[in-house]
Motif scaffolding. Sequence first.
Motif, PDB file in Angstrom:
ATOM      1  N   ALA A 259       0.834  -1.204   0.000  1.00 28.20           N
ATOM      2  CA  ALA A 259       0.000   0.000   0.000  1.00 28.20           C
ATOM      3  C   ALA A 259       0.868   1.254   0.000  1.00 28.20           C
ATOM      4  CB  ALA A 259      -0.931   0.001   1.209  1.00 28.20           C
ATOM      5  N   GLY A 260       1.952   1.234   0.783  1.00 27.31           N
ATOM      6  CA  GLY A 260       2.878   2.359   0.763  1.00 27.31           C
ATOM      7  C   GLY A 260       3.512   2.544  -0.596  1.00 27.31           C
ATOM      8  N   ALA A 261       3.811   1.431  -1.281  1.00 23.01           N
ATOM      9  CA  ALA A 261       4.405   1.515  -2.610  1.00 23.01           C
ATOM     10  C   ALA A 261       3.435   2.123  -3.618  1.00 23.01           C
ATOM     11  CB  ALA A 261       4.833   0.125  -3.069  1.00 23.01           C
ATOM     12  N   ALA A 297      -2.419   8.222  13.408  1.00 21.32           N
ATOM     13  CA  ALA A 297      -3.465   7.420  12.775  1.00 21.32           C
ATOM     14  C   ALA A 297      -3.280   5.930  13.053  1.00 21.32           C
ATOM     15  CB  ALA A 297      -3.470   7.677  11.268  1.00 21.32           C
ATOM     16  N   LEU A 298      -2.028   5.448  12.990  1.00 22.19           N
ATOM     17  CA  LEU A 298      -1.785   4.032  13.271  1.00 22.19           C
ATOM     18  C   LEU A 298      -2.036   3.703  14.739  1.00 22.19           C
ATOM     19  CD1 LEU A 298       1.420   3.402  11.129  1.00 22.19           C
ATOM     20  CD2 LEU A 298      -0.888   2.551  10.679  1.00 22.19           C
ATOM     21  N   SER A 303      -8.184  -1.348  12.259  1.00 22.94           N
ATOM     22  CA  SER A 303      -8.710  -1.986  11.057  1.00 22.94           C
ATOM     23  C   SER A 303      -7.587  -2.240  10.059  1.00 22.94           C
ATOM     24  CB  SER A 303      -9.785  -1.098  10.419  1.00 22.94           C
ATOM     25  OG  SER A 303     -10.006  -1.446   9.075  1.00 22.94           O
ATOM     26  N   GLY A 304      -7.565  -3.430   9.469  1.00 24.62           N
ATOM     27  CA  GLY A 304      -6.577  -3.722   8.438  1.00 24.62           C
ATOM     28  C   GLY A 304      -6.726  -2.802   7.246  1.00 24.62           C
ATOM     29  N   LEU A 305      -7.953  -2.548   6.815  1.00 20.28           N
ATOM     30  CA  LEU A 305      -8.201  -1.643   5.700  1.00 20.28           C
ATOM     31  C   LEU A 305      -7.755  -0.232   6.032  1.00 20.28           C
ATOM     32  CD1 LEU A 305      -9.371  -1.106   2.905  1.00 20.28           C
ATOM     33  CD2 LEU A 305     -11.626  -0.789   3.979  1.00 20.28           C
ATOM     34  N   GLY A 306      -8.014   0.199   7.256  1.00 21.93           N
ATOM     35  CA  GLY A 306      -7.579   1.530   7.676  1.00 21.93           C
ATOM     36  C   GLY A 306      -6.070   1.666   7.627  1.00 21.93           C
ATOM     37  N   ALA A 307      -5.361   0.617   8.067  1.00 22.98           N
ATOM     38  CA  ALA A 307      -3.898   0.653   8.034  1.00 22.98           C
ATOM     39  C   ALA A 307      -3.381   0.731   6.604  1.00 22.98           C
ATOM     40  CB  ALA A 307      -3.337  -0.590   8.728  1.00 22.98           C
ATOM     41  N   VAL A 309      -4.883   2.183   4.062  1.00 18.49           N
ATOM     42  CA  VAL A 309      -5.083   3.566   3.597  1.00 18.49           C
ATOM     43  C   VAL A 309      -4.004   4.492   4.178  1.00 18.49           C
ATOM     44  CG1 VAL A 309      -6.641   5.550   3.670  1.00 18.49           C
ATOM     45  CG2 VAL A 309      -7.553   3.246   3.258  1.00 18.49           C
ATOM     46  N   ILE A 310      -3.719   4.328   5.458  1.00 13.11           N
ATOM     47  CA  ILE A 310      -2.694   5.157   6.109  1.00 13.11           C
ATOM     48  C   ILE A 310      -1.334   4.954   5.444  1.00 13.11           C
ATOM     49  CG2 ILE A 310      -1.431   5.533   8.273  1.00 13.11           C
ATOM     50  CD1 ILE A 310      -4.082   4.622   9.696  1.00 13.11           C
ATOM     51  N   MET A 311      -0.987   3.706   5.162  1.00 16.70           N
ATOM     52  CA  MET A 311       0.293   3.411   4.539  1.00 16.70           C
ATOM     53  C   MET A 311       0.353   3.944   3.116  1.00 16.70           C
ATOM     54  SD  MET A 311       2.220   2.021   6.781  1.00 16.70           S
ATOM     55  CE  MET A 311       3.528   1.305   5.793  1.00 16.70           C
ATOM     56  N   PHE A 312      -0.774   4.022   2.423  1.00 15.50           N
ATOM     57  CA  PHE A 312      -0.822   4.613   1.087  1.00 15.50           C
ATOM     58  C   PHE A 312      -0.381   6.074   1.127  1.00 15.50           C
ATOM     59  CE2 PHE A 312      -3.173   7.238  -1.927  1.00 15.50           C
ATOM     60  CZ  PHE A 312      -2.830   6.661  -3.144  1.00 15.50           C
TER      61      PHE A 312
END
Length: 406
Positions: A259-261, A297-298, A303-307, A309-312
């Motif tokens: 997601a970060g990538a 935020a972390l 939530s896995g989905l929330g994490a 989005v944050i990493m994005f």
Amino acid sequence: MPPRLGRDFRWLLGSSWVSQVGDGIALAAGPLLIASQTHDPFLVAMGALLQRLPWLLFGLYAGVVADRLDRLVVVVAVDVMRAVVLGILVLALATGVVNIGLVLVVLFLFGTAEVFADTTSSTLLPMVVAKRDLGIANARLTAGFVTVNQMLGPPVGAALFAAGMAWPFVAQAVCVLLGAALIAKMRLPAVPAPEEPKRVRHDILEGLRWTWRHPAVRTLTLTIVAFNITFGAAWSVLVLYSLKTLDMGEVGFGLLTTAGAIGGMVAIGSYDWLERHFSLGNIMRVGLIIETFTHLALALNRSGLGAIVIMFVFGAHAFVWGTTSRTVRMRAVPTEFQGRVGSVYLVGVFGSMVIGTALGGVIAGTWGIVAPFWFAFVGSALLVVLIWRQMPHIAHADEALVAAED
């Protein structure tokens, strides 16, 4: 890849991208290997610590080696050594004699080889690309880091690990050797030789003095040291945060990095536009704010989905920050000082991560897995206030150097 960047840059880029595939595989497989041997937060953080500790022990010396010896020979030789260390780990995994002690020793040896490889390879780009093109060249190199290291590598590493613990490290060894073969094809201009042999201590002090006397490089170095302490504390337990707090599983942990990538890929498409419309100082200011609120935020997220989005969002910031800071440093430093000044910067990067990961392990062991993210948020917020006015100085120095070359 604009043709003006030249053939040597293409060899460097190819080597970098291939090596990043292997490093990306290990990015997921390494923490998963440690987690397979222990769930003790302190030992998990120790794995990250021992990979970065060699920067404190050998980082400045590696800068002297890069400025004194043939840089291509150093990179190729050290990459071969890295492949040997990986071979030892693969043999231990294949024979079933692996344990947490052996894993930690191998990580330390690999980290030591990486100090010399990364320090020396970072000096090659300014030798083959003009100052005015360093921004676009760094963006291309960073694009490889984002796509193959952070997006492609981690899910492949996690999948290979699920198939068999040794497979990701076999793949990494192959990538390291191929990267060495590609970089050996480069042809570099001669580096000015010192007038007379000097002691290693003298060369190290020269690099330290140059860094301190240059305002832009000094500001960059102090900033990265401060922020990597907080970053290291949070990221040292990211694998446990994913596996235990978010219950995302092994592949889910790889998806966080992916997601970060993807966020970084979005930034790749917008980086040229950002440089045209905003000063580097303001770009870096926004980046520091994003990093600070990533930790908050972390800390709040469950939530896995929330994490994801944050990493994005964090990934987009990391690409822009990394490309900008490397370009400023490379434009500022003379060829004969690239190794030593670069090593000062990298020692700051990884040395502060050592401090941060050690703190993260202690904090998580005492107050829980989420506690390091709260520590990172509070610390980063205080640092933003302290260095806010220093960021514009970086932009002015960078613009002046490009104008002087033109």
